[in-house]
Each structure stands twice: as C-alpha cells, then as structure tokens.
Design a protein around this motif. Structure first.
Motif, PDB file in Angstrom:
ATOM      1  N   VAL A 118      68.163 -19.367  47.476  1.00 51.67           N
ATOM      2  CA  VAL A 118      66.754 -19.230  47.106  1.00 51.67           C
ATOM      3  C   VAL A 118      65.965 -18.761  48.331  1.00 51.67           C
ATOM      4  O   VAL A 118      66.263 -19.144  49.465  1.00 51.67           O
ATOM      5  CB  VAL A 118      66.198 -20.565  46.564  1.00 51.67           C
ATOM      6  N   SER A 119      64.989 -17.912  48.088  1.00 51.91           N
ATOM      7  CA  SER A 119      64.154 -17.412  49.170  1.00 51.91           C
ATOM      8  C   SER A 119      62.761 -17.127  48.603  1.00 51.91           C
ATOM      9  O   SER A 119      62.555 -17.137  47.388  1.00 51.91           O
ATOM     10  CB  SER A 119      64.749 -16.149  49.786  1.00 51.91           C
ATOM     11  N   ARG A 120      61.827 -16.859  49.499  1.00 47.15           N
ATOM     12  CA  ARG A 120      60.485 -16.522  49.057  1.00 47.15           C
ATOM     13  C   ARG A 120      59.823 -15.630  50.084  1.00 47.15           C
ATOM     14  O   ARG A 120      60.182 -15.637  51.265  1.00 47.15           O
ATOM     15  CB  ARG A 120      59.650 -17.774  48.825  1.00 47.15           C
ATOM     16  N   ASP A 121      58.836 -14.862  49.618  1.00 47.95           N
ATOM     17  CA  ASP A 121      58.043 -14.011  50.486  1.00 47.95           C
ATOM     18  C   ASP A 121      56.597 -14.251  50.080  1.00 47.95           C
ATOM     19  O   ASP A 121      56.106 -13.656  49.110  1.00 47.95           O
ATOM     20  CB  ASP A 121      58.445 -12.547  50.313  1.00 47.95           C
ATOM     21  N   ALA A 170      59.312 -15.022  44.771  1.00 44.60           N
ATOM     22  CA  ALA A 170      60.430 -15.882  45.130  1.00 44.60           C
ATOM     23  C   ALA A 170      61.665 -15.307  44.452  1.00 44.60           C
ATOM     24  O   ALA A 170      61.566 -14.768  43.343  1.00 44.60           O
ATOM     25  CB  ALA A 170      60.188 -17.312  44.682  1.00 44.60           C
ATOM     26  N   ASP A 171      62.805 -15.425  45.103  1.00 46.72           N
ATOM     27  CA  ASP A 171      64.038 -14.856  44.576  1.00 46.72           C
ATOM     28  C   ASP A 171      65.135 -15.900  44.514  1.00 46.72           C
ATOM     29  O   ASP A 171      65.143 -16.870  45.270  1.00 46.72           O
ATOM     30  CB  ASP A 171      64.517 -13.700  45.461  1.00 46.72           C
ATOM     31  N   LEU A 172      66.082 -15.642  43.632  1.00 46.44           N
ATOM     32  CA  LEU A 172      67.295 -16.449  43.552  1.00 46.44           C
ATOM     33  C   LEU A 172      68.477 -15.472  43.540  1.00 46.44           C
ATOM     34  O   LEU A 172      68.668 -14.745  42.557  1.00 46.44           O
ATOM     35  CB  LEU A 172      67.306 -17.314  42.300  1.00 46.44           C
ATOM     36  N   GLN A 173      69.201 -15.444  44.637  1.00 48.25           N
ATOM     37  CA  GLN A 173      70.377 -14.588  44.753  1.00 48.25           C
ATOM     38  C   GLN A 173      71.576 -15.358  44.214  1.00 48.25           C
ATOM     39  O   GLN A 173      71.889 -16.446  44.703  1.00 48.25           O
ATOM     40  CB  GLN A 173      70.612 -14.192  46.210  1.00 48.25           C
ATOM     41  N   LYS A 174      72.241 -14.778  43.227  1.00 46.21           N
ATOM     42  CA  LYS A 174      73.387 -15.422  42.589  1.00 46.21           C
ATOM     43  C   LYS A 174      74.637 -14.658  42.978  1.00 46.21           C
ATOM     44  O   LYS A 174      74.846 -13.521  42.558  1.00 46.21           O
ATOM     45  CB  LYS A 174      73.220 -15.418  41.083  1.00 46.21           C
ATOM     46  N   ASN A 175      75.481 -15.256  43.779  1.00 50.87           N
ATOM     47  CA  ASN A 175      76.766 -14.665  44.148  1.00 50.87           C
ATOM     48  C   ASN A 175      77.890 -15.423  43.439  1.00 50.87           C
ATOM     49  O   ASN A 175      77.782 -16.613  43.164  1.00 50.87           O
ATOM     50  CB  ASN A 175      76.959 -14.710  45.658  1.00 50.87           C
ATOM     51  N   SER A 176      78.965 -14.705  43.190  1.00 50.13           N
ATOM     52  CA  SER A 176      80.135 -15.292  42.522  1.00 50.13           C
ATOM     53  C   SER A 176      79.747 -16.085  41.277  1.00 50.13           C
ATOM     54  O   SER A 176      80.134 -17.258  41.131  1.00 50.13           O
ATOM     55  CB  SER A 176      80.889 -16.204  43.498  1.00 50.13           C
ATOM     56  N   PRO A 177      78.976 -15.477  40.385  1.00 52.88           N
ATOM     57  CA  PRO A 177      78.602 -16.219  39.174  1.00 52.88           C
ATOM     58  C   PRO A 177      79.817 -16.539  38.319  1.00 52.88           C
ATOM     59  O   PRO A 177      80.828 -15.813  38.343  1.00 52.88           O
ATOM     60  CB  PRO A 177      77.635 -15.264  38.462  1.00 52.88           C
TER      61      PRO A 177
END
Length: 121
Positions: A70-73, A79-86
């Motif tokens: 999770v990140s935000r600017d 705000a973002d949610l990066q999903k890896n290896s779903p």
C-alpha cells in the motif's frame, strides 16, 4: 465532502501483478488514514491493508503480507494497492476507505464504490 473512486481492477493471471488506485476529490486526503478492504462472494468484507495519513505506518493482514504493498501520494490525492503474485483466493471486490477523527474523536468515514479483481488463468 470526500469522494473516493477506485480503478485498476480487472482480470489478472495467478502470479501476475495488478495495481489498484483510489482517487479522492472534494477534500484533501492528508488528514485521512486509508484502508483497503475486499469482499469475496458469500463472504464478509475484510480489511486487508491500511496506511496512516502521513504514509509512515502501514499494516497488512497475514494473507497478503509480502505480496501486496500500500502507498499514497498526498500531493496527488491518491492511494494505491500494488498486488504482486495474486492468487485465485484474492478474487473479490476491492474497496478503499478513508477515515479521520475530529477533535472530539468522532469518526468520519468514506467509501469508494469498489472495483472487481478476478484472479484466474
């Protein structure tokens, strides 16, 4: 009044990656903690991640820790949610949530409309 709109959902293959975004309008996100939730068919909505208003503190539920970020600017009000290896079990409608408390401790909570993520080959 704060309004939230999620985007970035869709179909993703297991092991791929996907980035969800939450864009805010109507008010600045600076004072709000952001939470990401998801609701799979037939299940209750669960909180999977959160990030503090400053962005310094983050937390994750065990099932996504190490795979989601999770990140935000605050300058961009996003705000973002990066999903890896779903995984297929990550299939759900994903929601972002913004919450703050006033000087009396009263909560102000806002929700986006949700975005569908389907993990399938």
């Amino acid at each position: 009044q704060l309004q939230l709109v999620e985007s970035g959902g869709g179909l993703v293959q297991p092991g791929g990656s996907l980035r969800l975004s939450c864009a805010a309008s109507g008010s600045a996100l600076d004072y709000y903690a952001i939470g990401w939730f998801r609701q799979a068919p037939g299940k209750e909505r669960e909180k999977i991640s959160c990030i503090s208003a400053s962005g310094i503190y983050t937390n994750y539920v065990d099932s996504v820790r190490g795979r989601f970020t999770v990140s935000r600017d605050n300058a961009k009000n996003t705000a973002d949610l990066q999903k890896n290896s779903p995984k297929p079990e990550d299939t759900a409608v994903y929601y972002c949530n913004a919450e703050r408390r006033d000087s009396w401790g009263r909560p102000y909570t806002y929700w986006g409309q949700g975005t569908q993520v389907t993990v399938s080959s």
